[in-house]
Enzyme design. Structure first.
Site, PDB file in Angstrom:
ATOM      1  N   ASP A 162       0.830  -1.209   0.000  1.00 56.50           N
ATOM      2  CA  ASP A 162       0.000   0.000   0.000  1.00 56.50           C
ATOM      3  C   ASP A 162       0.870   1.267   0.000  1.00 56.50           C
ATOM      4  O   ASP A 162       0.737   2.114  -0.885  1.00 56.50           O
ATOM      5  CB  ASP A 162      -1.012   0.005   1.155  1.00 56.50           C
ATOM      6  CG  ASP A 162      -0.380  -0.191   2.541  1.00 56.50           C
ATOM      7  OD1 ASP A 162       0.840  -0.420   2.631  1.00 56.50           O
ATOM      8  OD2 ASP A 162      -1.123  -0.112   3.535  1.00 56.50           O
ATOM      9  N   ASP A 197       6.979   3.761   3.265  1.00 58.14           N
ATOM     10  CA  ASP A 197       7.173   4.876   4.191  1.00 58.14           C
ATOM     11  C   ASP A 197       8.666   4.903   4.568  1.00 58.14           C
ATOM     12  O   ASP A 197       9.481   5.405   3.804  1.00 58.14           O
ATOM     13  CB  ASP A 197       6.252   4.611   5.388  1.00 58.14           C
ATOM     14  CG  ASP A 197       6.168   5.744   6.374  1.00 58.14           C
ATOM     15  OD1 ASP A 197       6.129   6.899   5.940  1.00 58.14           O
ATOM     16  OD2 ASP A 197       6.132   5.484   7.596  1.00 58.14           O
ATOM     17  N   VAL A 231      -2.047   9.115   5.858  1.00 59.59           N
ATOM     18  CA  VAL A 231      -3.200   8.940   4.976  1.00 59.59           C
ATOM     19  C   VAL A 231      -4.012   7.699   5.335  1.00 59.59           C
ATOM     20  O   VAL A 231      -3.500   6.760   5.945  1.00 59.59           O
ATOM     21  CB  VAL A 231      -2.761   8.873   3.493  1.00 59.59           C
ATOM     22  CG1 VAL A 231      -2.159  10.193   3.051  1.00 59.59           C
ATOM     23  CG2 VAL A 231      -1.792   7.717   3.250  1.00 59.59           C
TER      24      VAL A 231
HETATM   25  P1  IMP Z   1       7.462   1.174   6.319  1.00 61.62           P
HETATM   26  O1  IMP Z   1       7.950  -0.160   6.775  1.00 61.62           O
HETATM   27  O2  IMP Z   1       7.807   2.271   7.270  1.00 61.62           O
HETATM   28  O3  IMP Z   1       7.806   1.518   4.902  1.00 61.62           O
HETATM   29  O4  IMP Z   1       5.905   1.119   6.470  1.00 61.62           O
HETATM   30  C1  IMP Z   1       5.094   0.609   5.560  1.00 61.62           C
HETATM   31  C2  IMP Z   1       3.751   0.326   6.182  1.00 61.62           C
HETATM   32  O5  IMP Z   1       3.385   1.302   7.174  1.00 61.62           O
HETATM   33  C3  IMP Z   1       2.705   0.408   5.119  1.00 61.62           C
HETATM   34  O6  IMP Z   1       2.479  -0.850   4.546  1.00 61.62           O
HETATM   35  C4  IMP Z   1       1.497   0.880   5.867  1.00 61.62           C
HETATM   36  O7  IMP Z   1       0.775  -0.224   6.342  1.00 61.62           O
HETATM   37  C5  IMP Z   1       2.023   1.663   7.050  1.00 61.62           C
HETATM   38  N1  IMP Z   1       1.914   3.112   6.797  1.00 61.62           N
HETATM   39  C6  IMP Z   1       2.878   3.949   6.382  1.00 61.62           C
HETATM   40  N2  IMP Z   1       2.425   5.185   6.209  1.00 61.62           N
HETATM   41  C7  IMP Z   1       1.097   5.133   6.523  1.00 61.62           C
HETATM   42  C8  IMP Z   1       0.055   6.117   6.505  1.00 61.62           C
HETATM   43  O8  IMP Z   1       0.210   7.298   6.161  1.00 61.62           O
HETATM   44  N3  IMP Z   1      -1.179   5.669   6.870  1.00 61.62           N
HETATM   45  C9  IMP Z   1      -1.424   4.378   7.244  1.00 61.62           C
HETATM   46  N4  IMP Z   1      -0.481   3.430   7.255  1.00 61.62           N
HETATM   47  C10 IMP Z   1       0.786   3.811   6.901  1.00 61.62           C
HETATM   48 MG    MG Z   2      -0.801  -1.022   7.645  1.00 62.04          MG
END
Ligand code: IMP
Ligand code: MG
Length: 180
Positions: free
Chosen positions: A102, A105, A155
């Site tokens: 999705d 981040d 978001v």
């Molecule tokens: P990362 O491991 O930090 O890249 O996080 C990825 C996961 O964090 C995504 O698959 C989302 O489930 C969650 N995530 C990151 N940003 C958001 C946001 O703005 N809203 C909701 N979930 C988020």
């Molecule tokens: Mg999530």
């Protein structure tokens, strides 16, 4: 603990998402032209709406599988530790695989999951993320395809949640706290 009050401001309309998915599906189809089967792997739970729309635009022989990794708890902060909560049902060795996320981040989830899937020796592994927040990146990784690059906003909608809420919104919106 009661949740702080917030409103959701629309950021990307359902119509824009649909149009972008059509384009992405076309690129993916071209890229995987001639595949005997593409295993489309959705990262639960945030990708469930995206993967549903994406595969229906994808004119290729596909199989759908899911994987659940934990990164966020119930709040808004990312954790560096990524755990596999639910593994794939099928084998991906020697297969063409598309991992569907999705949001990218910090990048920890995509990094960890692609590394795990690579150990199973797929023929080819590509990734697609509906949203990308490059300003938040801590691991140097980018999805092969990205739907929309967005600023550092929290978001929700179109499968994406805030503490398990708002996944059912048909558009992507940003959370704005109202302070009451
Ligand atoms: P990362 O491991 O930090 O890249 O996080 C990825 C996961 O964090 C995504 O698959 C989302 O489930 C969650 N995530 C990151 N940003 C958001 C946001 O703005 N809203 C909701 N979930 C988020
Ligand atoms: Mg999530």
């Amino acid at each position: 603990m009661p949740q702080a009050a917030y409103v959701i401001d629309q950021m990307i309309s359902a119509k824009s998402i649909a149009a972008r998915i059509e384009d992405l599906a076309h690129e993916i189809r071209t890229s995987f032209e001639g595949t005997d089967k593409l295993v489309v792997v959705g990262l639960l739970r945030g990708s469930f709406v995206f993967i549903a729309d994406l595969v229906r635009e994808l004119d290729l022989p596909v199989e759908v599988d899911f994987l659940e990794a934990s990164s966020y708890g119930d709040g808004m902060t990312s954790s560096r530790e990524v755990r596999i909560l639910k593994d794939l049902r099928g084998e991906i060795g020697g297969r063409d695989v598309l991992l569907v996320e999705d949001i990218v981040d910090t990048g920890f989830t995509l990094h960890h999951v692609t590394r795990l899937l690579q150990t199973r020796q797929p023929r080819r592994l590509e990734t697609i993320a509906l949203l990308d927040k490059p300003s938040r990146r801590e691991v140097d990784i980018t999805a092969t395809w990205t739907g929309f690059t967005i600023p550092d906003e929290f978001v929700v909608g179109y499968g994406i949640d805030y503490a398990q809420r708002d996944r059912n919104l048909p558009y992507i919106g940003k959370v704005r706290f109202t302070g009451d």
